[in-house]
Design an enzyme around this catalytic site. Structure first.
Site, mmCIF file in Angstrom:
data_model
loop_
_atom_site.group_PDB
_atom_site.id
_atom_site.type_symbol
_atom_site.label_atom_id
_atom_site.label_comp_id
_atom_site.label_asym_id
_atom_site.label_seq_id
_atom_site.Cartn_x
_atom_site.Cartn_y
_atom_site.Cartn_z
ATOM 1 N N LYS A 9 69.633 50.070 -5.691
ATOM 2 C CA LYS A 9 68.703 51.206 -5.648
ATOM 3 C C LYS A 9 68.448 51.719 -4.231
ATOM 4 O O LYS A 9 68.292 52.909 -4.044
ATOM 5 C CB LYS A 9 67.412 50.899 -6.387
ATOM 6 C CG LYS A 9 66.516 49.864 -5.767
ATOM 7 C CD LYS A 9 65.248 49.815 -6.597
ATOM 8 C CE LYS A 9 64.253 48.758 -6.199
ATOM 9 N NZ LYS A 9 64.602 47.661 -5.348
ATOM 10 N N ARG A 84 55.090 48.462 -7.817
ATOM 11 C CA ARG A 84 55.638 47.262 -8.451
ATOM 12 C C ARG A 84 54.739 46.752 -9.577
ATOM 13 O O ARG A 84 55.140 45.886 -10.335
ATOM 14 C CB ARG A 84 55.807 46.138 -7.422
ATOM 15 C CG ARG A 84 56.982 46.358 -6.498
ATOM 16 C CD ARG A 84 57.207 45.133 -5.644
ATOM 17 N NE ARG A 84 57.964 45.439 -4.447
ATOM 18 C CZ ARG A 84 59.283 45.457 -4.379
ATOM 19 N NH1 ARG A 84 60.004 45.168 -5.445
ATOM 20 N NH2 ARG A 84 59.885 45.748 -3.249
ATOM 21 N N ARG A 118 77.804 40.630 -1.717
ATOM 22 C CA ARG A 118 77.067 41.537 -0.828
ATOM 23 C C ARG A 118 77.071 41.018 0.616
ATOM 24 O O ARG A 118 76.973 39.829 0.870
ATOM 25 C CB ARG A 118 75.629 41.664 -1.317
ATOM 26 C CG ARG A 118 74.755 42.516 -0.427
ATOM 27 C CD ARG A 118 73.568 43.006 -1.174
ATOM 28 N NE ARG A 118 72.448 42.079 -1.101
ATOM 29 C CZ ARG A 118 71.205 42.412 -1.456
ATOM 30 N NH1 ARG A 118 70.963 43.615 -1.913
ATOM 31 N NH2 ARG A 118 70.245 41.542 -1.381
ATOM 32 N N ARG A 151 73.307 36.834 2.706
ATOM 33 C CA ARG A 151 71.927 36.365 2.785
ATOM 34 C C ARG A 151 71.752 35.068 2.011
ATOM 35 O O ARG A 151 72.375 34.868 0.986
ATOM 36 C CB ARG A 151 70.992 37.445 2.210
ATOM 37 C CG ARG A 151 70.823 38.582 3.165
ATOM 38 C CD ARG A 151 70.103 39.769 2.589
ATOM 39 N NE ARG A 151 69.192 39.482 1.493
ATOM 40 C CZ ARG A 151 68.366 40.399 0.997
ATOM 41 N NH1 ARG A 151 68.346 41.613 1.509
ATOM 42 N NH2 ARG A 151 67.576 40.108 -0.002
ATOM 43 N N ARG A 162 65.077 35.399 -9.231
ATOM 44 C CA ARG A 162 64.536 36.713 -8.840
ATOM 45 C C ARG A 162 64.618 37.708 -9.991
ATOM 46 O O ARG A 162 63.731 38.545 -10.172
ATOM 47 C CB ARG A 162 65.298 37.251 -7.621
ATOM 48 C CG ARG A 162 64.852 36.589 -6.316
ATOM 49 C CD ARG A 162 65.894 36.754 -5.227
ATOM 50 N NE ARG A 162 66.121 38.132 -4.820
ATOM 51 C CZ ARG A 162 67.234 38.563 -4.243
ATOM 52 N NH1 ARG A 162 68.228 37.726 -4.013
ATOM 53 N NH2 ARG A 162 67.355 39.814 -3.876
#
Ligand SMILES: [Zn+2]
Length: 212
Positions: A9, A84, A118, A151, A162
């Site tokens: 996003k 959120r 990623r 990461r 998550r």
């Protein structure tokens, strides 16, 4: 712009922002900027995070309100990372509620694959992907020449956790916007879908409803 971690996003929001020449506002970035500039709000936010307390929604709301009142937002803006929670959505409603919520609906296995490939620039934070969004030179950021790395929180077990947290947190919020009739789902089942293709699809939806 809604979507689970790893849905892309942030990437789509920044491309849409260029495409539509309206600002891409990330509340995370707004907060970091206040802290960097050591403004009154920045120091207030720091005192919350130092003592392990959550920054109150009203504080973030005030930052957002200031940002949205600037001239470059007159034509509209793209929000990423806010709201959120339903409480935050209500705060936003008092400032400037969204005309449309683009909900990136991406299956968990696609996210797992995308996040595990990623790469993030250690210097400027730009995001790449070994499969769908390669840097020009392997391991080097196109924008700043920084080193790309993976990461720690892009490990499968962490990603699964998550995603669970995201689903639980986001459902009431999506219901809130569903009731307003402004949620547009964009299903993306291809892990390596080129960002341009997804952005074109989002634009198609926005243009069809004359939001842009
Ligand atoms: Zn970089």
């Amino acid at each position: 712009m809604f979507g689970p971690p790893g849905s892309g996003k942030g990437t789509y929001a920044s491309r849409l922002s260029e495409e539509l020449t309206i600002p891409h506002i990330s509340t995370g970035e707004l907060v970091r900027e206040e802290i960097r500039n050591q403004t009154e709000t920045g120091r207030e936010i720091e005192s919350y995070s130092k003592s392990g307390r959550l920054v109150p929604d009203e504080v973030i709301g005030k930052l957002l309100e200031n940002r949205i009142s600037q001239a470059d937002c007159a034509k509209g803006f793209i929000l990423d990372g806010f709201p959120r929670t339903v409480t935050q959505a209500e705060v936003l409603e008092r400032i400037s509620g969204p005309d449309v919520v683009v909900n990136l609906d991406v299956p968990d296995d696609v996210i797992l694959e995308r996040l595990s490939t990623r790469q993030t620039c250690g210097k400027c934070g730009a995001i790449y992907n070994e499969r769908s969004l390669k840097s020009k030179a392997a391991g080097i950021c196109d924008k700043c020449g920084g080193q790309l790395r993976k990461r720690d929180d892009d490990q499968p077990s962490v990603i699964n956790e998550r995603l669970k947290v995201y689903a639980v947190q986001t459902q009431p919020l999506l219901n809130y916007y569903h009731k307003k009739g402004i949620v547009r789902n964009l299903v993306n089942k291809e892990a390596s879908a080129p960002p341009d293709k997804v952005v074109r699809e989002i634009l198609r939806i926005l243009k069809a409803e004359q939001h842009v």
